[in-house]
Structure formats: structure tokens, C-alpha cells
Motif scaffolding. Structure first.
Motif, PDB file in Angstrom:
ATOM      1  N   VAL A 158      -4.597   0.825   0.534  1.00  0.00           N
ATOM      2  CA  VAL A 158      -6.395   0.386  -0.456  1.00  0.00           C
ATOM      3  C   VAL A 158      -6.910   2.342  -0.023  1.00  0.00           C
ATOM      4  O   VAL A 158      -6.975   2.493   1.020  1.00  0.00           O
ATOM      5  CB  VAL A 158      -6.366  -0.603  -0.190  1.00  0.00           C
ATOM      6  CG1 VAL A 158      -5.328  -1.073  -0.158  1.00  0.00           C
ATOM      7  CG2 VAL A 158      -6.780  -0.801   1.495  1.00  0.00           C
ATOM      8  N   SER A 159      -8.265   1.976  -1.096  1.00  0.00           N
ATOM      9  CA  SER A 159      -9.285   3.319  -0.910  1.00  0.00           C
ATOM     10  C   SER A 159     -10.723   2.371  -1.841  1.00  0.00           C
ATOM     11  O   SER A 159     -10.073   1.423  -2.327  1.00  0.00           O
ATOM     12  CB  SER A 159      -8.962   4.570  -0.929  1.00  0.00           C
ATOM     13  OG  SER A 159      -8.777   4.448  -2.749  1.00  0.00           O
ATOM     14  N   ARG A 161     -11.399   3.607  -4.308  1.00  0.00           N
ATOM     15  CA  ARG A 161     -11.235   4.039  -5.673  1.00  0.00           C
ATOM     16  C   ARG A 161     -10.307   2.958  -6.211  1.00  0.00           C
ATOM     17  O   ARG A 161     -10.406   3.549  -7.045  1.00  0.00           O
ATOM     18  CB  ARG A 161     -11.296   4.919  -5.565  1.00  0.00           C
ATOM     19  CG  ARG A 161     -12.734   6.859  -5.432  1.00  0.00           C
ATOM     20  CD  ARG A 161     -12.200   7.778  -5.083  1.00  0.00           C
ATOM     21  NE  ARG A 161     -13.346   8.638  -5.596  1.00  0.00           N
ATOM     22  CZ  ARG A 161     -13.905   9.167  -6.772  1.00  0.00           C
ATOM     23  NH1 ARG A 161     -13.377   8.588  -7.595  1.00  0.00           N
ATOM     24  NH2 ARG A 161     -15.536   9.564  -6.432  1.00  0.00           N
ATOM     25  N   ASP A 162      -9.467   2.886  -4.943  1.00  0.00           N
ATOM     26  CA  ASP A 162      -7.854   2.394  -5.856  1.00  0.00           C
ATOM     27  C   ASP A 162      -8.262   1.309  -4.618  1.00  0.00           C
ATOM     28  O   ASP A 162      -6.869   1.229  -3.263  1.00  0.00           O
ATOM     29  CB  ASP A 162      -7.031   3.078  -5.315  1.00  0.00           C
ATOM     30  CG  ASP A 162      -5.482   2.833  -6.112  1.00  0.00           C
ATOM     31  OD1 ASP A 162      -5.570   0.896  -6.344  1.00  0.00           O
ATOM     32  OD2 ASP A 162      -4.647   3.774  -6.229  1.00  0.00           O
ATOM     33  N   GLN A 164      -6.272  -1.536  -5.030  1.00  0.00           N
ATOM     34  CA  GLN A 164      -5.442  -2.001  -5.305  1.00  0.00           C
ATOM     35  C   GLN A 164      -4.758  -3.591  -5.359  1.00  0.00           C
ATOM     36  O   GLN A 164      -4.410  -4.126  -4.669  1.00  0.00           O
ATOM     37  CB  GLN A 164      -3.815  -2.021  -4.097  1.00  0.00           C
ATOM     38  CG  GLN A 164      -3.597  -0.558  -3.526  1.00  0.00           C
ATOM     39  CD  GLN A 164      -2.766  -0.127  -4.328  1.00  0.00           C
ATOM     40  OE1 GLN A 164      -2.073  -0.369  -5.554  1.00  0.00           O
ATOM     41  NE2 GLN A 164      -2.306   1.127  -4.435  1.00  0.00           N
TER      42      GLN A 164
END
Length: 250
Positions: A158-159, A161-162, A164
Motif C-alpha cells: 500500500v501507499s 497514493r494507492d 488498496q
């Protein structure tokens, strides 16, 4: 271009017809305020009767559970005179008009009526407290190197920006965790009666190229701060008087 032109014409025609129907609907519920039946017959609509509603809403009564609709229903004219509300747009292309059939003033409910609700609420609170204590105990054991009997799910990367589809609060807790020693563990309450444990097995450094140029945002923030400081200095230098009467004029 034929298909695009036809689609645009149909859309324009539909919007015009809806606007005409909306005006007619609004006029009927306003000009015949003692009943919704004329408007229902004119537009082939079914009049629906809800269960009891409260001013606060939240009873999941469909389009009636809307801030504007509730405000109209609990207005003095609608409550006391039993008049129709105005036609209120609750969603794009959806108008609602309602009226009060029966009204009861707010009153304290009897214990017999709320006993089951109170019992369920206390059970949820107790379950949540037990889950928190159990989760914190397992978190402490994991951080000491134990297994704590936890079965982990499939790992995901995960980040910010993303994420999940992981809730933002969980992602923020993960990003704020101390990852100087891996695996690292994070624990936090989940829902009314749950506790979430997260294991951080790997940290991947972000790519600065994917983050974009931070300068425009930084410049914008700096400019906004300077402008606010300039306005504040003007306020301190100026002699300002406010006339409340003028503010109330339309």
C-alpha cells in the motif's frame, strides 16, 4: 457525427421535458397544498406512507432521510397546517414532495420500549472493550517476538497514493509506524466491536519521480500564507465598523 448529434438532441429534449414536468409538479403541490393526490394522479406516481420520522433523521427512510426534506417536514407551516412541502430535489432528476399525516411531540420513551435497544448497545460496548483488551495484549506479545496465535491475511503493498481499498485511518497508522525494526506491528480499533492487527513486513522507498514536482504546491501554499498575512495587516491598520442591519438585507 450523426450518433453524437442524435444523443445530444435526445439529452437536451429529456432535460427540457423534465424541467417542464418539474415546474408543473412544483406548481401542483403548491397550489393544492392539502393533498398530494392530484400531483400523483397527474404524473402517475404512487403515494407512499413512511413509518415515524424524527427531526434528526437517520432512520433510513429513503428520500425522506434528507436534510432539506426533514427541514421542510418539521417547518411550522407543514406541521401545524398539514400542508404539502415544496418539491425538493433530493438527487439529480429526482423531486420529492411530502406532507405530515400525523405528528407527536417529542417525549421520553418507556423503559419497556427501549430495553432491547439498551441491552444490545451495552453488549456492543462490552464486546468492543473485550476486543480492544485482547487486541492490545496480542499486539504487545507480537512486539516481543511471539506469535500470539494470529493468522495473517495475504500481504498487500500500500501507499498513500494507492491504499488498496484499505481505510485511510489504517493507512495513516501504518505510515506513521516505527519501521526501524521489521516486522513492525500496528494495532487499532476496528468498527464497534473489533480490533485490527497489521504486520509490516517490508518497506519500499517511494520513487521521487512518481511523486511529481512539489514546487507548484509549495509555491501556492506560500503565496496563500503571504496573502493571508497581508490581509491581516490591513485589518489591523483599518478602522472597520459593521452594520448588522445591512448584512441582513437581501
Amino acid at each position: 457525427m450523426r450518433g453524437e448529434v442524435e444523443a445530444e438532441l435526445k439529452k437536451s429534449r429529456a432535460q427540457r421535458r423534465f424541467s417542464e414536468a418539474a415546474d408543473a409538479f412544483q406548481n401542483m403541490v403548491y397550489e393544492q397544498p392539502d393533498s398530494l393526490k392530484p400531483a400523483a394522479e397527474r404524473f402517475k406516481l404512487k403515494i407512499q406512507t413512511s413509518d415515524w420520522l424524527t427531526r434528526a433523521g437517520g432512520e433510513s427512510r429513503g428520500p425522506l432521510d434528507n436534510r432539506k426534506v426533514l427541514a421542510a417536514l418539521f417547518s411550522s407551516d407543514t406541521l401545524n397546517n398539514k400542508r404539502n412541502t415544496d418539491a425538493i430535489e433530493v438527487a439529480t432528476g429526482t423531486l420529492v414532495a411530502a406532507r405530515v399525516v400525523e405528528h407527536q411531540p417529542a417525549a421520553q420513551r418507556k423503559l419497556e420500549e427501549v430495553k432491547d435497544e439498551i441491552t444490545a448497545m451495552l453488549q456492543r460496548q462490552e464486546a468492543g472493550e473485550l476486543a480492544r483488551k485482547d487486541g492490545e495484549a496480542k499486539l504487545a506479545e507480537l512486539r516481543k517476538g511471539g506469535a500470539a496465535g494470529v493468522k495473517w491475511g495475504t500481504p498487500v503493498t500500500v501507499s498513500r497514493r494507492d491504499p488498496q481499498k484499505i481505510p485511510g485511518g489504517v493507512v495513516r497508522s501504518v505510515m506513521a509506524a516505527d519501521t526501524s525494526k521489521l516486522p513492525a506491528y500496528v494495532g487499532l480499533p476496528s468498527g464497534e466491536a473489533g480490533y485490527l492487527l497489521v504486520r509490516i513486513s517490508k518497506v519500499v522507498e517511494g520513487d521521487p519521480k512518481q511523486a511529481g514536482d512539489p514546487m507548484p504546491r509549495a509555491v501556492g501554499l506560500a503565496g496563500a500564507a503571504q496573502f493571508e498575512a497581508y490581509l491581516e495587516s490591513l485589518r489591523k491598520q483599518a478602522d472597520i465598523s459593521v452594520n448588522p442591519g445591512n448584512l441582513e438585507k437581501k
